[in-house]
Design a protein around this motif. Structure first.
Motif, PDB file in Angstrom:
ATOM      1  N   THR A  52       0.818  -1.215   0.000  1.00 31.50           N
ATOM      2  CA  THR A  52       0.000   0.000   0.000  1.00 31.50           C
ATOM      3  C   THR A  52       0.851   1.264   0.000  1.00 31.50           C
ATOM      4  O   THR A  52       0.326   2.352   0.205  1.00 31.50           O
ATOM      5  N   ALA A  53       2.167   1.124  -0.238  1.00 30.61           N
ATOM      6  CA  ALA A  53       2.999   2.327  -0.380  1.00 30.61           C
ATOM      7  C   ALA A  53       2.404   3.189  -1.484  1.00 30.61           C
ATOM      8  O   ALA A  53       2.279   4.406  -1.359  1.00 30.61           O
TER       9      ALA A  53
ATOM     10  N   GLY B  53      -0.930   2.077  -3.721  1.00 32.10           N
ATOM     11  CA  GLY B  53      -1.794   0.902  -3.866  1.00 32.10           C
ATOM     12  C   GLY B  53      -2.094   0.508  -5.298  1.00 32.10           C
ATOM     13  O   GLY B  53      -2.446  -0.638  -5.568  1.00 32.10           O
ATOM     14  N   ASP B  54      -1.921   1.456  -6.242  1.00 27.45           N
ATOM     15  CA  ASP B  54      -2.139   1.096  -7.642  1.00 27.45           C
ATOM     16  C   ASP B  54      -0.879   0.465  -8.234  1.00 27.45           C
ATOM     17  O   ASP B  54      -0.837   0.107  -9.400  1.00 27.45           O
TER      18      ASP B  54
ATOM     19  N   ARG C 196      -8.245  -7.414  -7.375  1.00 27.67           N
ATOM     20  CA  ARG C 196      -8.047  -6.691  -8.634  1.00 27.67           C
ATOM     21  C   ARG C 196      -6.732  -5.919  -8.645  1.00 27.67           C
ATOM     22  O   ARG C 196      -6.194  -5.598  -9.690  1.00 27.67           O
ATOM     23  N   LEU C 197      -6.236  -5.573  -7.460  1.00 30.94           N
ATOM     24  CA  LEU C 197      -4.991  -4.820  -7.387  1.00 30.94           C
ATOM     25  C   LEU C 197      -3.795  -5.732  -7.127  1.00 30.94           C
ATOM     26  O   LEU C 197      -2.686  -5.254  -6.906  1.00 30.94           O
TER      27      LEU C 197
ATOM     28  N   ARG D 131      -3.363  -7.715  -4.557  1.00 28.22           N
ATOM     29  CA  ARG D 131      -3.012  -7.832  -3.140  1.00 28.22           C
ATOM     30  C   ARG D 131      -2.768  -9.305  -2.773  1.00 28.22           C
ATOM     31  O   ARG D 131      -3.482 -10.187  -3.267  1.00 28.22           O
TER      32      ARG D 131
ATOM     33  N   ARG E 236       4.569   3.354 -13.488  1.00 27.80           N
ATOM     34  CA  ARG E 236       4.962   4.765 -13.536  1.00 27.80           C
ATOM     35  C   ARG E 236       6.467   4.934 -13.680  1.00 27.80           C
ATOM     36  O   ARG E 236       6.944   6.038 -13.842  1.00 27.80           O
TER      37      ARG E 236
ATOM     38  N   CYS F 258       0.298   9.190  -2.736  1.00 28.03           N
ATOM     39  CA  CYS F 258       0.649   8.400  -1.558  1.00 28.03           C
ATOM     40  C   CYS F 258       2.039   7.782  -1.697  1.00 28.03           C
ATOM     41  O   CYS F 258       2.759   7.649  -0.716  1.00 28.03           O
TER      42      CYS F 258
END
Ligand code: SF4
Ligand code: SF4
Lengths: 253, 503
Positions: B201-202, B204-205, B284-285, B287, B444, B499
């Motif tokens: 979650t640093a 989350g995407d 979906r992410l 996790r 990114r 984030c």
């Protein structure tokens, strides 16, 4: 132009039919937990120790606080008896914080509709102001997707608006960092009464994975904000969010 | 020997990292960056131990040096090495150190220094984010526009301050820190029970990008050989993450110029890519898919078949939706020449990822410092050089193609692989006094994790560099001379993490 038309034909109509039909969920999806009814042999507490958020209650029988749970399965992996498991039940939103506590043998108290007066006000049109308050952008991803044509939130009269002045409800994601405390308070103050507050995700309900951090307030609940709808998950599946919103508006039973 | 070599996914004893006197440490960085190196990380530990990690275009091996930072503060190298600007501000904020001669000396995330009462700005009142002098342009025609922290839509918080004359933006300054939740502070003394979750979650995407970088660092420390099967599954998840986000970004760029077909289709298709990740692990992410030593969910033959079919269908629809952009002159006209970052400036400030590649910077961790299956499957380079919104869009479109091709390859290899383990057991104890490096190419750009252990094998310092840390400055530069109404378009073309920056 012809290319655009050809593409339009190809891409077709893709809005899912929820709530009439439930779109297929992935087989590894983790929803409502199923808890062992009997006390665990030998005082086993492997799941309690494995949990990153202390979501599992230590009693003679196991309870699980979905307001803290990240659905990470560290507990089910640790359970030597395999008596703890997650089902594919995605209807998880509740109206009260204590209703998020799953206990063996007890029916889960999923969210009911707003009271008649509020329902008359918001039932046909609910405008949301979203405040992202220190989370990981994961909850935002799955709130955002409801606005795409796959879900088309607008067909239910629900819409994200660009000003708190236009909003009926404030939807909060994130554990409410100290650095967002003031901005959130100002947004709430700028939203006209009567208003609703919706907490989306473990962070907004309990601080989620950050609940021990001094940089945050343990969610809307920790910040002392009254919440009308709790949507658990890390992040909640879009279906869980939509189901919760529609329950609140008395659009699904 | 003024520096030690370190490779992605490995660890070295701290004793092998040369400890330079502080002035030599600074000169080393300036000289290397003036040469063909770039600054991957520059950070300080609790006891003012400073580290610098540099990469060059010449090969996969990076260089690391350390030093002791003077508690009385130090002269800035930013005027000579602009890519150090935020790293220096971060050191000042985290360690309460003054830095002299820094051209724009402000806090980064607006929090108190860690474990010391010192404050770089001698603040005594409670700290409020964004409260510090902003860059101002004076003049009778000049006006200031402030936006955020809360934004219209479903967007993370940040404050944007524009100096404008009429519609024209002279300067944009971006103030962040609203999402700061103290991840790096907590990691000291770790790993803890919450550590894997904090990694996921640093940003989350970028769940896979960050957790894989952490796993690489941990596996380097523990000297683990991850099974091929597990690495393939990780790589499939990483490319699906890229596909979902690139598709979403192209849709958002189309939406911001009012081109609804691509916007609508890509919005839906992004969900289809996310649902493929959910087919891997239920989330979906992505996790809970990765863990140090391997993965937690296997992908059997039936699942490979399912994914293979969905890959073709979703890829064809995505390419069809994206293709409309290049065949619609009115859309192209809005993208070309808008939000330009000049390549020389991009290099100066250390842009990474698609934003860097759009400026001709061939920086891609999968190619330069390959990890997992990227050691075998070469990812083609994509280089535009206009540095405008159109170039950032084109880079994404090309990367969608190459990710799809990679997935075809990876799923075929996975299908041919006999069933086998998906993890190796990770021992609990980390080696004492080591430094480990894990890097991935998130969607990114470059995700960097650096773990330093103490004498007891706990993290004495854990540094995370999200690509957004470098790239927010790129967005600010892209706005210079633009119309303020083009801000949303420029912003979407970068789509940076708040984030991940704020941690
Ligand atoms: S799934 Fe929930 S209860 Fe189980 S370990 Fe994870 S956070 Fe704790
Ligand atoms: S609940 Fe989970 S997904 Fe949502 S913001 Fe918090 S960490 Fe992210």
């Amino acid at each position: 132009m012809l290319k655009i038309l050809a593409s339009r034909l190809r891409q077709g109509h893709r809005t899912n039919a929820f709530p009439e039909e439930v779109p297929p969920m992935p087989d590894r999806f983790r929803g409502l937990p199923e808890l062992p009814g009997e006390p665990c042999p030998g005082g086993c507490r492997a799941c309690v120790d494995a949990c990153p958020t202390e979501a599992i209650g230590e009693g003679p029988r196991i309870t699980l606080d979905l307001g803290r749970c990240l659905f990470c399965t560290a507990c089910t992996d640790a359970c030597p008896e395999h008596t703890l498991r997650f089902t594919d039940e995605f209807r998880l939103a509740t109206r009260a914080r204590e209703d998020l506590l799953a206990a063996p043998g007890e029916a889960y108290r999923v969210a009911g509709a707003l009271e008649a007066k509020a329902l008359a006000l918001f039932g046909r049109s609910l405008k949301l102001r979203v405040v992202s308050a220190g989370g990981c952008n994961g909850c935002e991803v799955d709130v955002n997707v409801l606005g795409t044509i796959g879900w088309d939130l607008g067909r239910f009269g629900i819409q994200v608006v660009a000003s708190p002045r236009h909003a009926d409800a404030v939807l909060i994601c994130g554990p409410v960092t100290r650095n967002m405390e003031l901005a959130l308070a100002k947004t709430l103050a700028a939203t006209p009464d009567p208003k609703l507050v919706i907490a989306v995700g473990a962070c907004a309900i309990s601080g989620g994975p950050y609940r021990d951090q001094e940089e945050q307030l343990c969610g809307a609940v920790g910040a002392g904000i009254p919440v009308d709808l709790f949507i658990p998950g890390c992040p909640p599946h879009p279906l869980t969010i939509l189901d919760g919103l529609l329950r609140l508006l008395d659009r699904v039973k | 020997m003024t520096s030690a070599p370190i490779s992605n996914g490995t660890a070295i004893p701290l004793s092998e990292v040369p400890a330079l006197p502080f002035p030599d440490f600074q000169e080393f960085i300036v000289e290397a960056c003036g040469d063909d190196h770039r600054l991957v990380a520059l950070f300080a530990g609790q006891d003012l131990e400073g580290f610098a990690v540099l990469a060059s275009g010449a090969g996969p091996v990076l260089r690391v040096v350390r030093t002791t930072i003077p508690a009385a503060g130090f002269p800035s190298i930013t005027p000579r090495c602009p890519e150090a600007h935020l790293f220096e501000r971060e050191i000042a904020e985290q360690r309460g150190l003054k830095i002299f001669g820094h051209p724009w000396f402000k806090p980064v995330r607006y929090h108190r220094a860690l474990g010391t009462p010192r404050d770089a700005w001698d603040r005594t009142a409670p700290i409020q984010p964004g409260v510090a002098p902003f860059y101002r342009v004076e003049g009778r025609q000049v006006h200031e526009v402030g936006v955020g922290p809360v934004h219209a839509g479903v967007i993370e918080p940040g404050h944007f301050r524009f100096q404008c004359s009429g519609e024209t933006v002279f300067n944009l300054e971006i103030a962040l820190g609203y999402q700061h939740r103290g991840i790096e502070r907590t990691l000291a003394g770790g790993p803890h029970r919450s550590t894997l979750k904090h990694m996921e979650t640093a940003s989350g995407d970028t769940t896979i990008g960050h957790l894989w970088a952490h796993c690489l660092a941990m596996e380097g420390l523990l000297d683990l050989e991850v099974p091929l099967r597990a690495n393939l599954i990780r790589a499939v998840a990483l490319e699906l993450e890229r596909l979902a986000n690139h598709t979403g970004d192209l849709g958002a760029i189309a939406g911001d110029v009012g081109f609804l077909p691509t916007m609508s289709y890509c919005g839906r298709l992004r969900g289809d890519w996310l649902n493929m990740t959910a087919a891997l692990c239920g989330s979906r992410l992505g996790r809970d898919l990765l863990k140090p030593g391997g993965v937690r969910f296997d992908v059997d033959a039936a699942r490979v078949e399912d994914l293979r079919g969905r890959l073709e269908a979703t890829a064809a629809d995505t390419l069809n939706a994206v293709d409309l952009i290049w065949h619609t002159p009115s859309v192209l006209a809005r993208l070309e020449g808008t939000g330009r970052v000049i390549p020389a400036q991009a290099k100066n400030i250390g842009l990474v990822g698609p934003a860097g590649r759009a400026c001709g910077l061939d920086r891609d961790v999968r190619r330069a410092h390959p990890f997992g299956p990227f050691q075998e499957a070469a990812i083609p380079g994509v280089n535009e050089d206009m540095g405008d919104v159109a170039a950032r869009a084109r880079v994404r479109a090309q990367e969608i193609q190459s990710s799809v091709e990679f997935l075809r390859w990876a799923l075929d290899v996975l299908r041919a692989l006999p069933p086998g383990p998906i993890e190796v057991q990770a021992p609990r104890a980390l080696p004492p006094d080591h430094l480990a490096l894990g890097m991935t190419e998130g969607w990114r750009g470059e995700v960097v994790h650096l773990a330093v252990t103490d004498g007891d094998g706990r993290f004495s310092r854990y540094k995370i560099v999200d690509p957004s840390f470098h790239n927010w400055t790129g967005l600010a530069l892209a706005l210079r001379g633009e119309e303020i109404s083009d801000f949303p378009l420029c912003n979407k073309s970068f789509n940076l993490s708040y984030c991940g920056f704020d941690l």
